[in-house]
Design an enzyme around this catalytic site. Structure first.
Site, short mmCIF file in Angstrom:
data_model
loop_
_atom_site.label_atom_id
_atom_site.label_comp_id
_atom_site.label_asym_id
_atom_site.label_seq_id
_atom_site.Cartn_x
_atom_site.Cartn_y
_atom_site.Cartn_z
CG ASP A 254 -2.21 0.68 1.08
OD1 ASP A 254 -2.32 1.50 0.16
OD2 ASP A 254 -3.13 0.44 1.89
CG ASP B 8 -9.46 2.47 -0.58
OD1 ASP B 8 -8.93 1.38 -0.87
OD2 ASP B 8 -8.92 3.33 0.14
C1 DGJ Z 1 -5.85 1.88 1.88
C2 DGJ Z 1 -6.21 0.72 1.01
O1 DGJ Z 1 -6.67 1.16 -0.21
C3 DGJ Z 1 -7.22 -0.15 1.73
O2 DGJ Z 1 -7.61 -1.20 0.90
C4 DGJ Z 1 -6.63 -0.65 3.01
O3 DGJ Z 1 -5.57 -1.53 2.73
C5 DGJ Z 1 -6.17 0.51 3.85
N1 DGJ Z 1 -5.30 1.40 3.14
C6 DGJ Z 1 -5.46 0.02 5.07
O4 DGJ Z 1 -4.98 1.04 5.82
#
Ligand code: DGJ
Length: 730
Positions: free
Chosen positions: A461, A531
C-alpha cells in the site's frame, strides 16, 4: 544503351539512398516511419497500420515535423528536450549521426543517434518494436559529453504528431474512491495537459495512458484509434498541442515541473518508455493491444491466472486478532476461495497499529493481537488449504513509530521546516532517494519473505503524497531530483525484490487505484482498482480502467451492503456479477453473511474458476458503455480460439417499463455455434436462451434480449438486475 543503364543505376542508387534515410519500424500490425537523414533533425513521417508497400508514403505537408525536437533554435514549436548547457547556452539542436537496428528475441530495437553539432550532448532515441504484438515503445537516453554539468529542464519520452481531422481524446480522471472515470473530448486549438504531481501515486486524479480516436468520437469496436501509455510510476505530463499546422503534437514524459535534472559529465539520463499502439477496431481494439502486450511483456506473471481471495480490510478493519483471522480463513476456504489476505493492523510493538495514527515502519507482529505470530497464521492457512497474504506499506512511516524515532532523517521534508503530515495526522513518506532507505524497504520485504517463505501474496500500500519538497539525503544542488530519484529508488527496490522473490504475488495498492500504471506492473501482479467497492460505481471505474489494463490486474471484490463508502445497497447477485468481470475476490466479514449468501458466493467462485482463463487471459470487447446512459452496460471476453466467451450485462438504473437496448455481441467467430449457459443464476426459471445454441453471426448482428428483472420470489426481489452468460462453441 550502357550510358542509359548507368544513369538508371545512378538514379536507383540515389533513391535507395533516400529510402535508406527513411526508417520503417514495424511491429506486428503497425508501422512507424521516420526520416533520419544524417546531419539533419530526425522527422516524423507516418504512424498507423502496417504499410504494405514502401511506396505507400505521402510525407506530411506540414513541413518537417521534429521527432524529438530540442528547444532553442526553433523556439516557437513544442520541444521534447530542453537543456541548459554547461556554459549557460539554452539552445540545442539534435542532428542525426547514424542509426541502427538490432534484433531481440521478441522484435527489434532501432536507435537513431543524435548529437548537437556544437555541444557534446547526444541522444539515443530508441524504438522497441514487438514482433507478435501491436506495440512500439520509444524512449530517449540523453548523454552529457560536455566538460561540466548540463541541466535538463524538459525530457520527454517521445513525441507523436497526429494528423488533424476530427480527433478525439479519451483519458481517465477521478479521485480517491472514484478512479478510472472516462473523459472524452475533441482536440481543439490550444493545449491539453494531463499531469500528475502526487510524487508517490500517479493514477488517482488522472492517468498516464490515453487514446486518440482519429475519425470522430471514439467507438468501441470500429474506427481508427491510437493508444499511448507512459510506463512510469511517478509524476508525468502528457500534453497535446494543436497549433496552426495540420497536426496535433502529442508529447509525453516525466513531469519536469520542479524536477530540473543536473546531468553530470559522462552521465546518461534515460526516460521511461512511451508505448504506442494503433487499432482499426476502435477503443476496444486498442485495449486488446495493451492487454496482450502487457500480459506478454510487461506484467508480473502475465500468463498466470490469479487466485480468488478474501481480504480482511472491510471485514474487520484494524481489528486484527488470531481467532478472527482463523475464522475468515475457514470461511473463504469453505466458499472455495484460494487465498486469504490479512490487511492493515497486524503490526507494531511499542506502538500497536490499532488505527492509522501510529506504527508504519515497525513491521513486527503485534503479539497481543497475534500471539502465535505469522507462523500461527500460516499454520491456520495450511490447515484450511488456502494460501496466505499480508499487507504492508513499506515506503511510509508515522512520526509515532520506532522507525521514526531511530531515523527522523529518513523522511521527506523541507529543510528548516517541520514535516507536513498525512494520514492519521502523523504519516510521513520515507525518502527513497536515499540508498539506506532503499535497503530498509527491501529489508522489510526480504525479512518477511525469507522468514516466512509460505507467504504467497503481499498487498503493498502507499497512502500519502510527497506533500513537502525536501530530501535530507540529496545535496542542496540536487533537491530538484527528489521526484525522479524517489521513483528510481522505488524501482530499484522492486527489481531487487523480484530478483530474490520472483514468484510472490504482489498487489499495488495506493489508497485504492493510485498505482494503476504500466511503470509498476512489471513488478506487481495486479492493483486495487479503488477503495470504493460499490458495484454500480465499479461498473464505471472498471470500464475506464479496462481501457488500458487487463481484467487479471483489476482486483475486484464482493463487499457488504450498505456499501461502506457510498452506502448504496445493491443485490448480492449484482455485486458478484460485477466483481466477476475482474480479478474476483471478497472484502467482507463472512460471519455476517447468511447461509444463502454464502452459497451464492460459493457457486460464483466455482463458476468463476471455470471462466477464469477466458476473463483473465482472453480478449475484451466492450459493447455498451455505462457512460452512454442507456440504462445498461455490457462487455464480454473471448478466448483466443474464439471457442469460449463470457458476456456481462449490468442494468445501471431501474425504471418501470423503460426500454433498454438489445446488446449486440462482438469478437465471436461468425461461423461457430455457441451454446448459452447462465452463471450465478438466481432466477426460478432458466432464461429462454439457456442451453440453446446461436451462431456467432447471429449473436454479433442481433445479440440476445435479457429480461429486465429477475424471476425470483417476492421477498427476494430487488431493484438490481444483471446477467453473466458463458458461451461455449459446440
Ligand atoms: C488503503 C487501502 O486502499 C485499503 O484497501 C486498506 O488496505 C487501507 N489502506 C489500510 O490502511
Amino acid at each position: 544503351m550502357n550510358k542509359y543503364f548507368n544513369i538508371l543505376l545512378l538514379f536507383l542508387a540515389m533513391s535507395v539512398q533516400a529510402v535508406a534515410e527513411r526508417l520503417t519500424i514495424q511491429s506486428k500490425g503497425i508501422s512507424l516511419v521516420i526520416d533520419a537523414e544524417k546531419g539533419h533533425e530526425p522527422t516524423f513521417v507516418y504512424f498507423g497500420p502496417k504499410l504494405v508497400s514502401a511506396s505507400d508514403i505521402q510525407p506530411p505537408r506540414s513541413g518537417r515535423m521534429g521527432l524529438y525536437p530540442a528547444y532553442g533554435l526553433n523556439t516557437p514549436t513544442d520541444a521534447a528536450l530542453s537543456v541548459r548547457h554547461a556554459d549557460g547556452n539554452m539552445s540545442t539542436t539534435l542532428h542525426v549521426t547514424g542509426y541502427d537496428t538490432r534484433s531481440e528475441s521478441n522484435g527489434t530495437i532501432t536507435t537513431v543517434w543524435l548529437k548537437d553539432p556544437v555541444y557534446n550532448l547526444s541522444v539515443a532515441l530508441r524504438y522497441r518494436a514487438y514482433r507478435d504484438v501491436d506495440m512500439i515503445e520509444t524512449w530517449a537516453e540523453v548523454t552529457n559529453g560536455e566538460r561540466g554539468t548540463v541541466t535538463l529542464t524538459q525530457f520527454a519520452s517521445g513525441m507523436l504528431p497526429i494528423r488533424r481531422g476530427d480527433v478525439w481524446l479519451s483519458h481517465l480522471y477521478g479521485s480517491w474512491a472514484n478512479e478510472g472515470i472516462v473523459a472524452e473530448e475533441p482536440l481543439l486549438a490550444g493545449q491539453k495537459v494531463i499531469a500528475n504531481k502526487d510524487g508517490v501515486r500517479n493514477s488517482h486524479t488522472a492517468h498516464a495512458e490515453v487514446m486518440f480516436s482519429l475519425d470522430g468520437k471514439g467507438r468501441e469496436n470500429e474506427g481508427n484509434v491510437i493508444g499511448a501509455a507512459l510506463c512510469y510510476s511517478g509524476n508525468y505530463k502528457l500534453r497535446v498541442t494543436t497549433d496552426d499546422t495540420e497536426y496535433h503534437y502529442f508529447c509525453a514524459g516525466i513531469n519536469e515541473e520542479n524536477s530540473a535534472y543536473h546531468l553530470k559529465r559522462g552521465e546518461t539520463f534515460t526516460t521511461p518508455p512511451l508505448a504506442l499502439t494503433f487499432s482499426s477496431e476502435g477503443l476496444s481494439g486498442v485495449s486488446r493491444n495493451f492487454h496482450k502486450w502487457g500480459r506478454m511483456y510487461k506484467l508480473a506473471h502475465g500468463d498466470r491466472p490469479r487466485d480468488i481471495l478474501l481480504n480482511s480490510w472491510e471485514g474487520v478493519y484494524f481489528d486484527i486478532n488470531e481467532a478472527g483471522m482463523a475464522d475468515m480463513m475457514r470461511e473463504i476456504a469453505g466458499m472455495g476461495g484460494e487465498l486469504f489476505v490479512m490487511d492493515d493492523g497486524w503490526f507494531g510493538d511499542k506502538y500497536p497499529r490499532d488505527n492509522d495514527h501510529t506504527s508504519l515502519g515497525d513491521w513486527v507482529v503485534n503479539k497481543r493481537k497475534l500471539p502465535h505470530g505469522i507462523d500461527g497464521l500460516l499454520h491456520e492457512a495450511k490447515k484450511n488449504g488456502v494460501k496466505f497474504g499480508i499487507w504492508i506499506e513499506p515506503e511510509m512511516a508515522n512520526t509515532l513509530s520506532e522507525l521514526y524515532e531511530r531515523h527522523p532523517d529518513w523522511v521527506i521534508k523541507a529543510s528548516r521546516r517541520p514535516e507536513v503530515l498525512g494520514r492519521g495526522g502523523t504519516q510521513v513518506v520515507l525518502d527513497l532517494s536515499n540508498p539506506k532507505v532503499q535497503d530498509y524497504v527491501f529489508y522489510v520485504v526480504d525479512n518477511l519473505l525469507s522468514r516466512y517463505p509460505d507467504i504467497a501474496y503481499i498487498k503493498w500500500d502507499a497512502n500519502m503524497s510527497i506533500m513537502n519538497h525536501g530530501s535530507q539525503y540529496l545535496s542542496v544542488d540536487n533537491q530538484s531530483h527528489l521526484y525522479i530519484a524517489y521513483h528510481r529508488g522505488f524501482e530499484s527496490v522492486c527489481q531487487r525484490i523480484r530478483a530474490k522473490f520472483p514468484d510472490v504475488v504482489i498487489q499495488a495498492c495506493a489508497s485504492g487505484g493510485g498505482r494503476a500504471n504500466w511503470g509498476v506492473l512489471p513488478y506487481f501482479d495486479e492493483f486495487w482498482v479503488s477503495d470504493n467497492t460499490d458495484a454500480l460505481q465499479r461498473v464505471y471505474m472498471q470500464w475506464g480502467t479496462s481501457y488500458f489494463f487487463p481484467a487479471m490486474v483489476m482486483a475486484s471484490h464482493i463487499s457488504a451492503v450498505p456499501n461502506h463508502t457510498v452506502f448504496r445497497t445493491t443485490s448480492l447477485k449484482f455485486r458478484i456479477d460485477v466483481a466477476m468481470s475482474g480479478r474476483l475476490g471478497m472484502e467482507i466479514q463472512p460471519k455476517n453473511m447468511t447461509a444463502w449468501e454464502k452459497n451464492l458466493c460459493k457457486k460464483a467462485i466455482a463458476e468463476y474458476k471455470e471462466i477464469r482463463p477466458v476473463v483473465q487471459l482472453g480478449d475484451i470487447y466492450r459493447l455498451l458503455s455505462p457512460y452512454d446512459k442507456r440504462g445498461v452496460a455490457s462487455l464480454m471476453y473471448v478466448d483466443e480460439a474464439k471457442d469460449k466467451a463470457v458476456f456481462y450485462w449490468w442494468k445501471t438504473e431501474n425504471f418501470q417499463n423503460e426500454h433498454l437496448p438489445r446488446v449486440r455481441m462482438a469478437g465471436l467467430n461468425p461461423n461457430k455455434l455457441y451454446t448459452v449457459r447462465e452463471l450465478n443464476r438466481i432466477d426460478n426459471n432458466p432464461l429462454d436462451c439457456e442451453g440453446k445454441s446461436y451462431s456467432g453471426a447471429y449473436l454479433m448482428s442481433q445479440g440476445l434480449d435479457m429480461p429486465y428483472t429477475h424471476d425470483v420470489d417476492y421477498n427476494k426481489k430487488s431493484d438490481w438486475s444483471s446477467r453473466v452468460l458463458y458461451l461455449i462453441a459446440r
